[in-house]
Design an enzyme around this catalytic site. Sequence first.
Site, PDB file in Angstrom:
ATOM      1  N   ASP A 327     108.337  31.865 -14.072  1.00  0.00           N
ATOM      2  CA  ASP A 327     109.042  31.932 -12.783  1.00  0.00           C
ATOM      3  C   ASP A 327     108.117  32.333 -11.636  1.00  0.00           C
ATOM      4  OD1 ASP A 327     111.453  31.189 -13.900  1.00  0.00           O
ATOM      5  OD2 ASP A 327     112.087  33.249 -14.278  1.00  0.00           O
ATOM      6  N   ARG A 403     113.358  31.138  -5.481  1.00  0.00           N
ATOM      7  CA  ARG A 403     111.934  31.479  -5.609  1.00  0.00           C
ATOM      8  C   ARG A 403     111.055  30.618  -4.695  1.00  0.00           C
ATOM      9  NH1 ARG A 403     112.685  35.203  -9.486  1.00  0.00           N
ATOM     10  NH2 ARG A 403     113.831  34.594 -11.335  1.00  0.00           N
TER      11      ARG A 403
HETATM   12  C1  S3P Z   1     115.253  32.978 -18.451  1.00  0.00           C
HETATM   13  C2  S3P Z   1     114.417  32.066 -19.027  1.00  0.00           C
HETATM   14  C3  S3P Z   1     113.546  31.168 -18.267  1.00  0.00           C
HETATM   15  C4  S3P Z   1     113.421  31.581 -16.806  1.00  0.00           C
HETATM   16  C5  S3P Z   1     114.733  31.990 -16.210  1.00  0.00           C
HETATM   17  C6  S3P Z   1     115.326  33.147 -16.981  1.00  0.00           C
HETATM   18  C7  S3P Z   1     116.089  33.831 -19.310  1.00  0.00           C
HETATM   19  O1  S3P Z   1     114.092  29.866 -18.312  1.00  0.00           O
HETATM   20  O2  S3P Z   1     112.862  30.529 -16.053  1.00  0.00           O
HETATM   21  O3  S3P Z   1     114.585  32.368 -14.858  1.00  0.00           O
HETATM   22  O4  S3P Z   1     116.645  34.835 -18.822  1.00  0.00           O
HETATM   23  O5  S3P Z   1     116.199  33.529 -20.510  1.00  0.00           O
HETATM   24  P1  S3P Z   1     113.748  28.849 -19.522  1.00  0.00           P
HETATM   25  O6  S3P Z   1     114.339  29.369 -20.745  1.00  0.00           O
HETATM   26  O7  S3P Z   1     114.375  27.544 -19.103  1.00  0.00           O
HETATM   27  O8  S3P Z   1     112.244  28.804 -19.543  1.00  0.00           O
END
Ligand code: S3P
Length: 449
Positions: A327, A403
């Site tokens: 992120d 973001r």
């Molecule tokens: C998250 C996982 C990530 C991240 C998101 C939060 C989570 O996504 O980008 O902001 O809390 O499990 P992805 O699982 O799609 O990578």
Amino acid sequence: MSGHGTPIPMIAHRSCGLKGTAEVPGDKSISHRSLILGAMAVGETVVTGLLEGQDVLDTAKAMQAFGAEVTRDEDGTWHIHGVGVGGFAEPDQVIDCGNSGTGVRLIMGAMATSPVTATFTGDASLNKRPMARVTDPLALFGTQAVGRAGGRLPMTIVGAADPLPVRYTVPVPSAQVKSAVLLAGLNAPGQTIVIEQEATRDHTERMLEGFGATITTEVTDEGRVITLQGQPELQPQTIAVPRDPSSAAFPVCAALITEGSDILVPNIGLNPTRAGLFTTLREMGADLIYENEREEGGEPVADLRARFSPDLKGIDVPPERAASMIDEYPVLSAVAAYAEGQTVMRGVKELRVKESDRIEAMATGLRANGIEVEEGEDWWIVHGKGFGNVTGGATCASHLDHRIAMSFLVLGLASNAPIRVDDGGPIATSFPIFEGLMADLGADIRREG
Ligand code: S3P
């Protein structure tokens, strides 16, 4: 609901001397999971420090729709009276998860093995994002899903009445997919096994253990093999949510690029599956110090001090670090503009399916502000201009992505001309106090008009 309101254009002006303590909000990932696991426990879970951003508020509402009692005290303490694993009631209305991919994917997993049907929707950004990555493994439990073309929301999920346990290798590095399968596995008999080739954030595993589930992780040749024993009675917890390192990234990066700055972010989560940005920034020459490192509620935390760092150098970010800072690439690319030399970011295809296509969104705005960017499907390179040499002056589109909006506002704090963001509204999904917090530190970020 985010993305449904009138756009809020915002402008960042060159600033210096950011000073003070940045009390960023609670961790978004842990906040969603506190509400969902609290709703699946028997009895009352108490949460302090919950992120009260729109994404998490939408998850709180969803848990109420599935039958949990969720209340907030005036002092910001949240109480969740859970209905137990398998105890979800059928919602009598469509579940609107707003902008939140984490919310919708985790909730789909949590309800997938209960005999209830629910329909999910979201804002224009969420309704474009792929859901098959979650519904494919949920089908192995016996869950049915009917959505729009390409596995998009709105989508109806019919929970499996007689779920089977599952063994599943996650094909993309995604904590959301891993977590959806584990949450579904809670109400399946026997052992559900999830294998991930690259380590992604492990809050679900840590929290399931805290709630009393039997869960183990073994590192093997196949990857991380996570084994969950199904049908536990989850014990309610008292949770103090640490501050979000992904939100801390914005004031921290702002301090690094603005002359004379010295800020402290107290009590931020530094789980190694989340802290990749800070490692990267240090490799670039950032003046970043962890103070008072400790463990709280099963998560490593520390106070993070960040100071102006005029001699940043571009680096090759190791692709194996991508999941631990997924992120943070947008704001890293803003900092990279102020470094000498190129910053190379590889193995980041997942950035294309976030709240926006984050490579495309950042590359377009960076170029408009005088920074050269190269990109491919799963890589991009920012050619740094060095401190004092970023032109700025352009308007950047936030694409309903919090973001992206915050990254361009950070970029504008050290550019020669101000940088405008077409809509700062989405910032409220994850960092509702961003404007006030940045102003208190001394950053000149204004709403237009
Ligand atoms: C998250 C996982 C990530 C991240 C998101 C939060 C989570 O996504 O980008 O902001 O809390 O499990 P992805 O699982 O799609 O990578």
